[in-house]
Design a protein around this motif. Structure first.
Motif, PDB file in Angstrom:
ATOM      1  N   SER A  84     -84.404  10.187  18.716  1.00 51.76           N
ATOM      2  CA  SER A  84     -84.499  10.363  17.266  1.00 51.76           C
ATOM      3  C   SER A  84     -85.787   9.729  16.767  1.00 51.76           C
ATOM      4  N   VAL A  85     -86.190  10.116  15.555  1.00 49.02           N
ATOM      5  CA  VAL A  85     -87.341   9.458  14.939  1.00 49.02           C
ATOM      6  C   VAL A  85     -86.863   8.152  14.320  1.00 49.02           C
ATOM      7  N   PRO A  86     -87.723   7.139  14.252  1.00 50.60           N
ATOM      8  CA  PRO A  86     -87.291   5.851  13.697  1.00 50.60           C
ATOM      9  C   PRO A  86     -87.054   5.921  12.198  1.00 50.60           C
ATOM     10  N   TYR A  87     -86.091   5.140  11.737  1.00 52.56           N
ATOM     11  CA  TYR A  87     -85.812   5.070  10.295  1.00 52.56           C
ATOM     12  C   TYR A  87     -86.974   4.404   9.566  1.00 52.56           C
ATOM     13  N   ASP A  88     -87.475   3.326  10.152  1.00 54.69           N
ATOM     14  CA  ASP A  88     -88.616   2.597   9.588  1.00 54.69           C
ATOM     15  C   ASP A  88     -89.860   3.014  10.367  1.00 54.69           C
ATOM     16  N   ILE A  89     -90.820   3.664   9.700  1.00 52.82           N
ATOM     17  CA  ILE A  89     -91.990   4.179  10.411  1.00 52.82           C
ATOM     18  C   ILE A  89     -93.146   3.179  10.446  1.00 52.82           C
ATOM     19  N   ASN A  90     -92.899   1.944  10.020  1.00 57.40           N
ATOM     20  CA  ASN A  90     -93.893   0.895  10.197  1.00 57.40           C
ATOM     21  C   ASN A  90     -94.100   0.680  11.696  1.00 57.40           C
ATOM     22  N   ILE A  91     -95.350   0.713  12.137  1.00 60.14           N
ATOM     23  CA  ILE A  91     -95.632   0.676  13.574  1.00 60.14           C
ATOM     24  C   ILE A  91     -95.091  -0.586  14.231  1.00 60.14           C
ATOM     25  N   LEU A 128     -81.404  21.360  21.281  1.00 53.30           N
ATOM     26  CA  LEU A 128     -82.290  20.219  21.121  1.00 53.30           C
ATOM     27  C   LEU A 128     -83.212  20.515  19.948  1.00 53.30           C
ATOM     28  N   ARG A 129     -82.836  20.038  18.782  1.00 52.71           N
ATOM     29  CA  ARG A 129     -83.654  20.256  17.586  1.00 52.71           C
ATOM     30  C   ARG A 129     -84.764  19.216  17.570  1.00 52.71           C
ATOM     31  N   PRO A 130     -86.028  19.648  17.484  1.00 53.27           N
ATOM     32  CA  PRO A 130     -87.138  18.688  17.514  1.00 53.27           C
ATOM     33  C   PRO A 130     -87.037  17.661  16.395  1.00 53.27           C
ATOM     34  N   ALA A 131     -87.392  16.428  16.706  1.00 49.87           N
ATOM     35  CA  ALA A 131     -87.318  15.361  15.706  1.00 49.87           C
ATOM     36  C   ALA A 131     -88.248  15.634  14.533  1.00 49.87           C
ATOM     37  N   TRP A 132     -89.387  16.283  14.793  1.00 45.23           N
ATOM     38  CA  TRP A 132     -90.333  16.554  13.709  1.00 45.23           C
ATOM     39  C   TRP A 132     -89.788  17.571  12.709  1.00 45.23           C
ATOM     40  N   ALA A 133     -88.711  18.265  13.087  1.00 37.83           N
ATOM     41  CA  ALA A 133     -88.163  19.313  12.220  1.00 37.83           C
ATOM     42  C   ALA A 133     -86.932  18.861  11.450  1.00 37.83           C
ATOM     43  N   VAL A 134     -86.666  17.562  11.459  1.00 38.15           N
ATOM     44  CA  VAL A 134     -85.411  17.075  10.891  1.00 38.15           C
ATOM     45  C   VAL A 134     -85.255  17.428   9.412  1.00 38.15           C
ATOM     46  N   ARG A 135     -86.365  17.507   8.678  1.00 35.46           N
ATOM     47  CA  ARG A 135     -86.281  17.818   7.243  1.00 35.46           C
ATOM     48  C   ARG A 135     -86.826  19.214   6.923  1.00 35.46           C
ATOM     49  N   LYS A 172     -86.891  23.427   6.789  1.00 30.52           N
ATOM     50  CA  LYS A 172     -86.044  24.604   6.722  1.00 30.52           C
ATOM     51  C   LYS A 172     -86.097  25.310   8.071  1.00 30.52           C
ATOM     52  N   GLU A 173     -85.034  26.028   8.380  1.00 31.15           N
ATOM     53  CA  GLU A 173     -84.938  26.684   9.679  1.00 31.15           C
ATOM     54  C   GLU A 173     -86.113  27.622   9.936  1.00 31.15           C
ATOM     55  N   VAL A 174     -86.484  28.408   8.941  1.00 38.64           N
ATOM     56  CA  VAL A 174     -87.557  29.382   9.124  1.00 38.64           C
ATOM     57  C   VAL A 174     -88.888  28.691   9.390  1.00 38.64           C
ATOM     58  N   ASP A 175     -89.124  27.541   8.731  1.00 35.83           N
ATOM     59  CA  ASP A 175     -90.371  26.809   8.954  1.00 35.83           C
ATOM     60  C   ASP A 175     -90.401  26.189  10.347  1.00 35.83           C
ATOM     61  N   MET A 176     -89.251  25.708  10.804  1.00 34.43           N
ATOM     62  CA  MET A 176     -89.180  25.166  12.156  1.00 34.43           C
ATOM     63  C   MET A 176     -89.480  26.253  13.186  1.00 34.43           C
ATOM     64  N   MET A 177     -88.923  27.444  12.983  1.00 39.38           N
ATOM     65  CA  MET A 177     -89.150  28.538  13.922  1.00 39.38           C
ATOM     66  C   MET A 177     -90.623  28.940  13.971  1.00 39.38           C
ATOM     67  N   LYS A 178     -91.264  28.964  12.813  1.00 40.65           N
ATOM     68  CA  LYS A 178     -92.684  29.309  12.772  1.00 40.65           C
ATOM     69  C   LYS A 178     -93.522  28.280  13.525  1.00 40.65           C
TER      70      LYS A 178
END
Length: 234
Positions: free
Chosen positions: A37-44, A203-210, A212-218
């Motif tokens: 998963s992507v981290p909740y806190d994106i502070n490095i 396996l839904r990519p973490a970068w696509a979590v927010r 829309k389905e159509v944008d993820m597919m593109k």
């Protein structure tokens, strides 16, 4: 092997440019590989600390040599042996490279619970041609299955390598497999009404979590066309 070589090996492992230069992209992708998963806190610093806690080194948010050594040993050197039979081995060889580590981990987690599973490509997946290109135009994009980011499982009632392998109809075991899959970042899309409907993971990519389905597919289509890792956080 020096630290730069280890960093390059880890960058290659997570599917980003292996230049040895550590950026936020490197840490985000290592986090995704470790946690699913992507981290909740994106502070490095926070991301590094969570990674350090996971690999059991001093969690101070600073990437000491011991952090890189531990990551390299865990993700490159000591990659867990996968308990597979000939069938699973054949299917794994045909699967999309990005999903293979997740399928392998699910096989191992299930085996740890005394459950033997078979991996199967979902029948809705498009068959790849020799050039490994599966699309001719964007209108053919309609399902994540087309990108090989999905598979089915079958639970065997008998041991691995047993000649009389038979699927089991015990739905509670599929419920357990569903929870195991979700613990490593897979999304279980089945249900427990029948065995046939209880088997599906994507396996839904973490970068696509927010997205829309159509944008993820593109975006998946673009990455496939340009030979970019489907899961990497760019």
């Amino acid at each position: 092997m020096d630290q730069i070589d280890k960093i390059k090996a880890l960058q290659s492992k997570v599917g980003i440019n292996a230049d040895g230069i550590v950026s936020s992209k490197t840490w985000l992708n290592i986090h995704y590989l470790l946690f699913g998963s992507v981290p909740y806190d994106i502070n490095i610093s926070s991301i590094i600390k969570s990674i350090q806690k996971k690999i059991e080194v001093r969690a101070d948010g600073y990437p000491w040599d011991k952090t890189w050594d531990a990551l390299y040993d865990l993700l490159i050197v000591d990659e867990k042996e996968v308990l597979v039979d000939a069938h699973n081995e054949e299917i794994l060889e045909q699967m999309t490279k990005e999903v293979i580590p997740f399928a392998k981990e699910l096989i191992n987690l299930a085996a740890d619970e005394g459950i033997n599973i078979r991996i199967a490509k979902d029948p809705k997946q498009t068959v790849k041609d020799k050039s490994d290109s599966i699309f001719t135009d964007i209108s053919t994009i309609h399902s994540i299955y087309n990108f090989g980011l999905a598979f089915d499982v079958k639970i065997l009632a008998t041991a691995i390598n047993d000649e009389a392998e038979e699927p089991t109809a015990k739905l509670p075991l599929y419920d357990k497999i569903a929870k195991l899959g979700e613990s490593i970042g897979l999304t279980w899309t089945g249900n427990l009404k029948t065995v046939e409907e209880a088997t599906k993971f994507i396996l839904r990519p973490a970068w696509a979590v927010r997205m829309k389905e159509v944008d993820m597919m593109k975006e998946l289509y673009r990455r496939k066309k340009e030979n970019i890792n489907l899961l990497a956080i760019l």
